[in-house]
Each structure stands twice: as C-alpha cells, then as structure tokens.
Motif scaffolding. Structure first.
Motif, PDB file in Angstrom:
ATOM      1  N   VAL A  58     -53.073  14.752 -21.881  1.00 58.03           N
ATOM      2  CA  VAL A  58     -54.196  14.338 -21.049  1.00 58.03           C
ATOM      3  C   VAL A  58     -54.939  15.606 -20.610  1.00 58.03           C
ATOM      4  CG1 VAL A  58     -52.863  14.341 -18.906  1.00 58.03           C
ATOM      5  CG2 VAL A  58     -54.853  12.882 -19.099  1.00 58.03           C
ATOM      6  N   THR A  59     -56.229  15.497 -20.462  1.00 60.89           N
ATOM      7  CA  THR A  59     -57.016  16.603 -19.928  1.00 60.89           C
ATOM      8  C   THR A  59     -57.156  16.388 -18.424  1.00 60.89           C
ATOM      9  OG1 THR A  59     -58.240  16.791 -21.990  1.00 60.89           O
ATOM     10  CG2 THR A  59     -59.206  17.826 -20.062  1.00 60.89           C
ATOM     11  N   THR A  90     -59.283  11.804 -19.778  1.00 61.08           N
ATOM     12  CA  THR A  90     -59.424  12.814 -18.726  1.00 61.08           C
ATOM     13  C   THR A  90     -59.131  12.177 -17.377  1.00 61.08           C
ATOM     14  OG1 THR A  90     -61.150  13.907 -20.011  1.00 61.08           O
ATOM     15  CG2 THR A  90     -61.002  14.499 -17.716  1.00 61.08           C
ATOM     16  N   VAL A  91     -58.474  12.921 -16.523  1.00 63.99           N
ATOM     17  CA  VAL A  91     -58.185  12.465 -15.168  1.00 63.99           C
ATOM     18  C   VAL A  91     -58.622  13.563 -14.196  1.00 63.99           C
ATOM     19  CG1 VAL A  91     -55.811  13.330 -15.150  1.00 63.99           C
ATOM     20  CG2 VAL A  91     -56.424  11.458 -13.677  1.00 63.99           C
ATOM     21  N   GLY A 126     -48.867   7.877 -12.441  1.00 68.45           N
ATOM     22  CA  GLY A 126     -49.657   6.791 -12.994  1.00 68.45           C
ATOM     23  C   GLY A 126     -50.780   7.248 -13.902  1.00 68.45           C
ATOM     24  N   VAL A 127     -50.695   8.486 -14.391  1.00 66.06           N
ATOM     25  CA  VAL A 127     -51.724   9.003 -15.290  1.00 66.06           C
ATOM     26  C   VAL A 127     -51.417   8.515 -16.702  1.00 66.06           C
ATOM     27  CG1 VAL A 127     -52.740  11.093 -16.268  1.00 66.06           C
ATOM     28  CG2 VAL A 127     -52.121  11.020 -13.852  1.00 66.06           C
ATOM     29  N   ILE A 141     -48.279  14.490 -20.526  1.00 63.86           N
ATOM     30  CA  ILE A 141     -48.122  13.684 -19.308  1.00 63.86           C
ATOM     31  C   ILE A 141     -46.755  13.884 -18.654  1.00 63.86           C
ATOM     32  CG2 ILE A 141     -49.790  11.938 -19.986  1.00 63.86           C
ATOM     33  CD1 ILE A 141     -47.411  10.121 -20.683  1.00 63.86           C
ATOM     34  N   SER A 142     -45.868  14.613 -19.312  1.00 63.51           N
ATOM     35  CA  SER A 142     -44.570  14.921 -18.715  1.00 63.51           C
ATOM     36  C   SER A 142     -44.617  16.174 -17.838  1.00 63.51           C
ATOM     37  CB  SER A 142     -43.519  15.099 -19.812  1.00 63.51           C
ATOM     38  OG  SER A 142     -43.885  16.172 -20.654  1.00 63.51           O
TER      39      SER A 142
END
Length: 155
Positions: free
Chosen positions: A59-60, A132-133, A126-127, A81-82
């Motif tokens: 994820v960015t 992108t987040v 929860g991503v 994401i880890s």
C-alpha cells in the motif's frame, strides 16, 4: 613393528609407542553404478522459488502533517500491509531530522480521540492492500531542536 619416540619435555622423558600401519594394498576399484529408483529431474519441471515478501500486498501511505497542513512535510512511502506503525513513526522522525518526539498517528483524518497504537500493523488498523491511504501525524518538538537541526543546514 613398533617405533619408539623419546623426547624431553620440561625435564621429563616421554616415551610414545606407535604402531606402523601396513602398506596400502593396490586392488581393483569398485564400479560405480546407478542407483535404482533415482531419476534426473527435467529442468522444465523445477518450480521457481517464490519470494514470500512478494505475496504480501503493498500500500502507498501518504504521511501528512495534521496542523498546519503543508506540502513540504507530506511524503509517500510504499510499504507492505504487515508494516508496524512504529516504522512509520521512525520515518517521520527521520524526515524531521530527529528534532521531534511523541509522534501520534491517525487514519484518514486527525482526531486526538482516535490515535493509532504504534504496536499494530497497517492490516490490523484496517488498511486494505493496494491503493493509497492517508495517515495524518502530529508531534511535540524537542526542547532544544536547534542543536539537532544544525546538521540539516549542511545537507
């Protein structure tokens, strides 16, 4: 046959008896044969090694200063994401040259009541993988930031 070796060591006589080995016999060599049941593997049948890190979705993360909002202190990181939020905190402190402490993170918008726990991973927060987040951060400056930021002037 025995061979006797005498030696002086620290004033003592040492006597060691050694037996001589008989000479090696020259004989016929054994023939090496193929073992039954073993087959050579076809190179096309060998499966490629899969890197486990490639299986974890990435994820960015867009890290933004909560207040005042500016583009100078906004930067993006591409991470799996880890990744623990503590890693993101260390990257923020590194970006500020070590002149900050007590970094707090919030997902999508900054709210003092909804701070994220730094021991959690992005997936636990929860991503979702991919995309992108936005993570907003706030901090407390150190009491003597001038001493730590002098090294940034020479960059």
């Amino acid at each position: 046959r025995q061979m006797c070796i005498r030696d002086r060591y620290m004033g003592f006589k040492i006597q060691i008896n050694k037996k001589r080995m008989p000479p090696k016999k020259k004989g016929a060599k054994k023939k090496k044969g193929k073992k039954k049941g073993t087959k050579k593997k076809d190179p096309s049948e060998i499966q490629p090694v899969i890197n486990p890190d490639a299986l974890i979705p990435k994820v960015t993360v867009s890290l933004r200063l909560a207040n005042p909002i500016n583009d100078i202190l906004t930067f993006d990181l591409s991470v799996p994401i880890s990744t623990r939020l503590e890693y993101l905190k260390s990257k923020i402190i590194e970006r500020h040259g070590g002149a900050i402490s007590d970094v707090s993170l919030c997902l999508n918008s900054y709210d003092v009541n909804h701070k994220l726990d730094s021991s959690q991973t992005l997936s636990e927060v929860g991503v979702p993988g991919g995309g992108t987040v936005k993570i907003y951060y706030d901090y407390k400056p150190l009491t003597h930031p001038l001493l730590l930021t002098l090294s940034l002037i020479h960059i």
